[in-house]
Design a protein around this motif. Structure first.
Motif, PDB file in Angstrom:
ATOM      1  N   GLY A   1     -32.685  37.591  95.132  1.00 54.33           N
ATOM      2  CA  GLY A   1     -33.229  36.454  95.853  1.00 54.33           C
ATOM      3  C   GLY A   1     -32.182  35.432  96.217  1.00 54.33           C
ATOM      4  N   GLY A   2     -30.947  35.658  95.797  1.00 54.15           N
ATOM      5  CA  GLY A   2     -29.830  34.841  96.238  1.00 54.15           C
ATOM      6  C   GLY A   2     -29.653  33.511  95.534  1.00 54.15           C
ATOM      7  N   GLY A   3     -30.512  33.214  94.583  1.00 54.16           N
ATOM      8  CA  GLY A   3     -30.442  31.923  93.912  1.00 54.16           C
ATOM      9  C   GLY A   3     -29.622  31.962  92.640  1.00 54.16           C
ATOM     10  N   PRO A   4     -29.812  30.971  91.767  1.00 50.92           N
ATOM     11  CA  PRO A   4     -29.059  30.902  90.514  1.00 50.92           C
ATOM     12  C   PRO A   4     -29.622  31.836  89.443  1.00 50.92           C
ATOM     13  CG  PRO A   4     -30.553  29.041  90.696  1.00 50.92           C
ATOM     14  CD  PRO A   4     -30.681  29.810  91.969  1.00 50.92           C
ATOM     15  N   GLY A   5     -29.125  31.681  88.213  1.00 46.65           N
ATOM     16  CA  GLY A   5     -29.663  32.423  87.078  1.00 46.65           C
ATOM     17  C   GLY A   5     -29.323  33.899  87.114  1.00 46.65           C
TER      18      GLY A   5
ATOM     19  N   GLY B   1     -28.138  38.324  99.433  1.00 42.85           N
ATOM     20  CA  GLY B   1     -28.956  37.236  98.920  1.00 42.85           C
ATOM     21  C   GLY B   1     -30.063  36.906  99.900  1.00 42.85           C
ATOM     22  N   PHE B   2     -31.299  37.187  99.513  1.00 41.18           N
ATOM     23  CA  PHE B   2     -32.458  36.861 100.351  1.00 41.18           C
ATOM     24  C   PHE B   2     -33.032  35.526  99.878  1.00 41.18           C
ATOM     25  CE2 PHE B   2     -32.679  41.637 100.775  1.00 41.18           C
ATOM     26  CZ  PHE B   2     -32.428  41.683 102.139  1.00 41.18           C
ATOM     27  N   ASN B   3     -32.462  34.442 100.346  1.00 40.50           N
ATOM     28  CA  ASN B   3     -32.909  33.119  99.933  1.00 40.50           C
ATOM     29  C   ASN B   3     -34.203  32.713 100.640  1.00 40.50           C
ATOM     30  OD1 ASN B   3     -29.784  32.900  99.447  1.00 40.50           O
ATOM     31  ND2 ASN B   3     -30.740  31.286  98.262  1.00 40.50           N
ATOM     32  N   ILE B   4     -34.851  31.712 100.088  1.00 42.36           N
ATOM     33  CA  ILE B   4     -36.036  31.149 100.726  1.00 42.36           C
ATOM     34  C   ILE B   4     -36.008  29.637 100.563  1.00 42.36           C
ATOM     35  CG2 ILE B   4     -37.507  31.356  98.661  1.00 42.36           C
ATOM     36  CD1 ILE B   4     -39.766  32.212 100.720  1.00 42.36           C
ATOM     37  N   SER B   5     -36.525  28.935 101.547  1.00 41.52           N
ATOM     38  CA  SER B   5     -36.560  27.478 101.492  1.00 41.52           C
ATOM     39  C   SER B   5     -37.617  27.025 100.496  1.00 41.52           C
ATOM     40  CB  SER B   5     -36.889  26.905 102.883  1.00 41.52           C
ATOM     41  OG  SER B   5     -35.886  27.238 103.810  1.00 41.52           O
ATOM     42  N   LEU B   6     -37.175  26.350  99.428  1.00 40.89           N
ATOM     43  CA  LEU B   6     -38.058  25.838  98.389  1.00 40.89           C
ATOM     44  C   LEU B   6     -37.625  24.420  98.027  1.00 40.89           C
ATOM     45  CD1 LEU B   6     -38.290  28.879  95.908  1.00 40.89           C
ATOM     46  CD2 LEU B   6     -40.012  28.148  97.557  1.00 40.89           C
ATOM     47  N   PRO B   7     -38.518  23.627  97.417  1.00 44.47           N
ATOM     48  CA  PRO B   7     -38.134  22.267  97.037  1.00 44.47           C
ATOM     49  C   PRO B   7     -37.062  22.209  95.962  1.00 44.47           C
ATOM     50  CG  PRO B   7     -40.538  22.528  97.065  1.00 44.47           C
ATOM     51  CD  PRO B   7     -39.946  23.900  97.187  1.00 44.47           C
ATOM     52  N   HIS B   8     -36.945  23.263  95.122  1.00 41.70           N
ATOM     53  CA  HIS B   8     -35.974  23.239  94.034  1.00 41.70           C
ATOM     54  C   HIS B   8     -35.626  24.668  93.645  1.00 41.70           C
ATOM     55  CE1 HIS B   8     -39.196  24.387  91.209  1.00 41.70           C
ATOM     56  NE2 HIS B   8     -39.950  23.535  91.884  1.00 41.70           N
ATOM     57  N   GLU B   9     -34.543  24.830  92.925  1.00 45.03           N
ATOM     58  CA  GLU B   9     -34.103  26.085  92.314  1.00 45.03           C
ATOM     59  C   GLU B   9     -33.675  27.163  93.305  1.00 45.03           C
ATOM     60  OE1 GLU B   9     -37.127  27.497  89.644  1.00 45.03           O
ATOM     61  OE2 GLU B   9     -36.411  26.260  88.010  1.00 45.03           O
ATOM     62  N   GLN B  10     -33.659  26.888  94.588  1.00 45.45           N
ATOM     63  CA  GLN B  10     -33.328  27.957  95.515  1.00 45.45           C
ATOM     64  C   GLN B  10     -32.279  27.514  96.517  1.00 45.45           C
ATOM     65  OE1 GLN B  10     -34.477  30.975  94.992  1.00 45.45           O
ATOM     66  NE2 GLN B  10     -33.250  31.839  96.611  1.00 45.45           N
ATOM     67  N   VAL B  11     -31.049  27.560  96.083  1.00 48.68           N
ATOM     68  CA  VAL B  11     -29.911  27.381  96.972  1.00 48.68           C
ATOM     69  C   VAL B  11     -29.025  28.600  96.800  1.00 48.68           C
ATOM     70  CG1 VAL B  11     -29.976  24.867  96.916  1.00 48.68           C
ATOM     71  CG2 VAL B  11     -28.635  26.090  95.203  1.00 48.68           C
ATOM     72  N   PRO B  12     -28.289  29.005  97.826  1.00 56.91           N
ATOM     73  CA  PRO B  12     -27.479  30.222  97.699  1.00 56.91           C
ATOM     74  C   PRO B  12     -26.451  30.110  96.584  1.00 56.91           C
ATOM     75  CG  PRO B  12     -27.623  29.507  99.993  1.00 56.91           C
ATOM     76  CD  PRO B  12     -28.193  28.407  99.161  1.00 56.91           C
ATOM     77  N   ASN B  13     -26.356  31.134  95.769  1.00 56.25           N
ATOM     78  CA  ASN B  13     -25.280  31.157  94.777  1.00 56.25           C
ATOM     79  C   ASN B  13     -23.973  31.523  95.484  1.00 56.25           C
ATOM     80  OD1 ASN B  13     -24.564  34.110  94.337  1.00 56.25           O
ATOM     81  ND2 ASN B  13     -26.759  34.215  93.896  1.00 56.25           N
TER      82      ASN B  13
ATOM     83  N   LEU C   1     -24.219  38.396 104.449  1.00 59.15           N
ATOM     84  CA  LEU C   1     -25.439  39.026 103.938  1.00 59.15           C
ATOM     85  C   LEU C   1     -26.270  38.038 103.130  1.00 59.15           C
ATOM     86  CD1 LEU C   1     -23.875  42.440 102.804  1.00 59.15           C
ATOM     87  CD2 LEU C   1     -25.172  41.961 104.901  1.00 59.15           C
ATOM     88  N   THR C   2     -26.086  36.760 103.422  1.00 60.04           N
ATOM     89  CA  THR C   2     -26.867  35.700 102.775  1.00 60.04           C
ATOM     90  C   THR C   2     -27.846  35.149 103.807  1.00 60.04           C
ATOM     91  OG1 THR C   2     -24.987  35.155 101.361  1.00 60.04           O
ATOM     92  CG2 THR C   2     -26.740  33.513 101.526  1.00 60.04           C
ATOM     93  N   PHE C   3     -29.139  35.396 103.574  1.00 64.39           N
ATOM     94  CA  PHE C   3     -30.173  35.071 104.555  1.00 64.39           C
ATOM     95  C   PHE C   3     -31.102  33.996 104.009  1.00 64.39           C
ATOM     96  CE2 PHE C   3     -29.073  39.602 104.881  1.00 64.39           C
ATOM     97  CZ  PHE C   3     -28.514  39.610 106.147  1.00 64.39           C
TER      98      PHE C   3
ATOM     99  N   ARG D   1     -39.660  37.816 103.327  1.00 61.01           N
ATOM    100  CA  ARG D   1     -38.598  37.961 102.331  1.00 61.01           C
ATOM    101  C   ARG D   1     -38.892  39.141 101.409  1.00 61.01           C
ATOM    102  NH1 ARG D   1     -37.981  34.647  96.851  1.00 61.01           N
ATOM    103  NH2 ARG D   1     -35.716  34.589  96.563  1.00 61.01           N
ATOM    104  N   LYS D   2     -40.133  39.238 100.931  1.00 55.55           N
ATOM    105  CA  LYS D   2     -40.509  40.335 100.044  1.00 55.55           C
ATOM    106  C   LYS D   2     -40.389  41.680 100.745  1.00 55.55           C
ATOM    107  CE  LYS D   2     -43.719  37.796  97.075  1.00 55.55           C
ATOM    108  NZ  LYS D   2     -45.140  37.671  96.672  1.00 55.55           N
ATOM    109  N   MET D   3     -40.727  41.706 102.026  1.00 56.45           N
ATOM    110  CA  MET D   3     -40.629  42.955 102.778  1.00 56.45           C
ATOM    111  C   MET D   3     -39.182  43.426 102.844  1.00 56.45           C
ATOM    112  SD  MET D   3     -42.025  43.758 106.596  1.00 56.45           S
ATOM    113  CE  MET D   3     -41.685  45.319 107.397  1.00 56.45           C
ATOM    114  N   HIS D   4     -38.261  42.501 103.110  1.00 60.10           N
ATOM    115  CA  HIS D   4     -36.853  42.885 103.162  1.00 60.10           C
ATOM    116  C   HIS D   4     -36.337  43.314 101.781  1.00 60.10           C
ATOM    117  CE1 HIS D   4     -35.249  42.516 107.168  1.00 60.10           C
ATOM    118  NE2 HIS D   4     -35.953  41.422 107.374  1.00 60.10           N
ATOM    119  N   LEU D   5     -36.815  42.671 100.732  1.00 61.76           N
ATOM    120  CA  LEU D   5     -36.417  43.084  99.386  1.00 61.76           C
ATOM    121  C   LEU D   5     -36.896  44.497  99.073  1.00 61.76           C
ATOM    122  CD1 LEU D   5     -37.006  39.758  97.447  1.00 61.76           C
ATOM    123  CD2 LEU D   5     -34.866  41.066  97.385  1.00 61.76           C
TER     124      LEU D   5
END
Length: 249
Positions: free
Chosen positions: A103-107, A125-137, A144-146, A154-158
Motif C-alpha cells: 500500500g506504499g505507506g509506513p510500517g 507502492g499503491f498509495n491512497i489519499s487518507l487524512p493520516h497514516e498514508q504518505v509514500p514511504n 511505481l508509486t501511485f 486501489r484494491k483491484m490493482h493490488l
C-alpha cells in the motif's frame, strides 16, 4: 456584442476543465483514469506479476514490544523475495515477476519496500489519499508509486497481478484486504494464489478460525486456503509449497 466567448465555462476543452472532470457526473471517468494510469506504467516496466504484502502502518522499526521483529521480518522478506522471485531480472519474454507490491505507506509496507530497495529491485507502492497514516514511504520505486482516491480501484490493482499474498499483523485495513482476497478466492472471482499469514499466534488470537468452521460459517477447505509462517524464510517456503509461480530461467 462581445464575440469573445473563450472565458465561458462551457467553452473550455473538456479534458482541460478541472471543474468538469471533478464533477459528480464524471465519477465513472475518474474511476477509469485510476485504472489506466497505473496500468500504463506497470506495463512500461514489464511487470507481469507481484507479491503483495499487507500489514499495519503503525509498526515501527524502533517500536514497542514485537514491532521491531515484525518490521525486520517484512524487510527480510522484501529482500529475499526480490532476489529469488524474478523482480531483479527481466525473464525470458521480457517480463518481471513477483515484484513486491504494498500500500506504499509506513510500517510493514515500508519494511517490505525497503527490503526490495536494499537489493536494487523495483517495488510498487499503491498509495491512497487518507487524512493520516498514508504518505509514500521513501523506498518504493518513484515511477511505481501511485496515488488513488478510490479504495476499490486501489484494491483491484493490488489483486490483479498478485501471484501471492503475505499478510502481517494489522488492524481493520489489513483485515479488510485479507478477507477481500479470501472472498475472491472462495467465489472464484480471482485465480488461486498462495496466501501466507505471518505470526500464527497473532492471527489465531484475533480470529477464531475454528469457531467459524464449527458454526458452519466457513468450510475447513476454505480455511486451508492460507498457511502460517513465523520467519521471512518460512514465508518463502510456504509460498513455494502453496504453488507460487516462479519464472523459468
Amino acid at each position: 456584442m462581445d464575440d469573445d466567448i473563450s472565458p465561458n465555462h462551457s467553452y473550455r476543452l473538456a479534458a482541460l476543465d478541472q471543474d468538469f472532470i471533478l464533477s459528480d457526473s464524471m465519477r465513472g471517468v475518474r474511476f477509469q483514469l485510476e485504472y489506466a494510469k497505473p496500468e500504463e506504467e506497470l506495463r512500461r516496466w514489464r511487470i507481469r506479476s507481484t507479491l503483495v504484502v499487507f500489514g499495519s502502518a503503525r509498526v515501527r522499526a524502533d517500536g514497542p514490544g514485537h514491532q521491531p521483529f515484525l518490521y525486520e521480518q517484512a524487510r527480510a522478506f522484501g529482500r529475499l523475495a526480490s532476489q529469488r522471485g524474478g523482480a531483479l531480472d527481466v525473464s525470458e519474454g521480457g517480463y518481471r515477476d513477483n515484484v513486491i507490491a504494498t500500500g506504499g505507506g509506513p510500517g510493514v509496507m515500508e519494511a517490505a519496500n525497503r527490503g526490495a530497495y536494499e537489493v536494487a529491485a523495483p517495488s510498487i507502492g499503491f498509495n491512497i489519499s487518507l487524512p493520516h497514516e498514508q504518505v509514500p514511504n521513501p523506498y518504493t520505486t518513484p515511477q511505481l508509486t501511485f496515488r488513488f482516491h478510490y479504495f476499490a480501484m486501489r484494491k483491484m490493482h493490488l489483486a490483479m497481478r498478485a501471484n501471492a499474498l503475505v499478510v502481517f499483523p494489522g488492524g481493520f485495513g489489513t483485515l479488510d484486504e485479507l478477507f477481500e482476497i479470501l472472498n475472491l478466492q472462495i467465489t472464484g472471482k480471482a485465480p488461486p494464489v498462495a496466501i501466507v499469514l505471518f505470526d500464527e499466534a497473532y492471527w489465531r488470537s484475533v480470529i477464531n478460525f475454528q469457531a467459524l468452521v464449527d458454526l458452519g460459517m466457513v468450510s475447513a477447505g476454505e480455511c486451508a486456503l492460507f498457511r502460517f509462517a513465523n520467519t521471512a524464510e518460512e514465508i518463502w517456503t510456504q509460498l513455494v509449497a502453496g504453488g507460487l509461480k516462479l519464472p523459468t530461467r
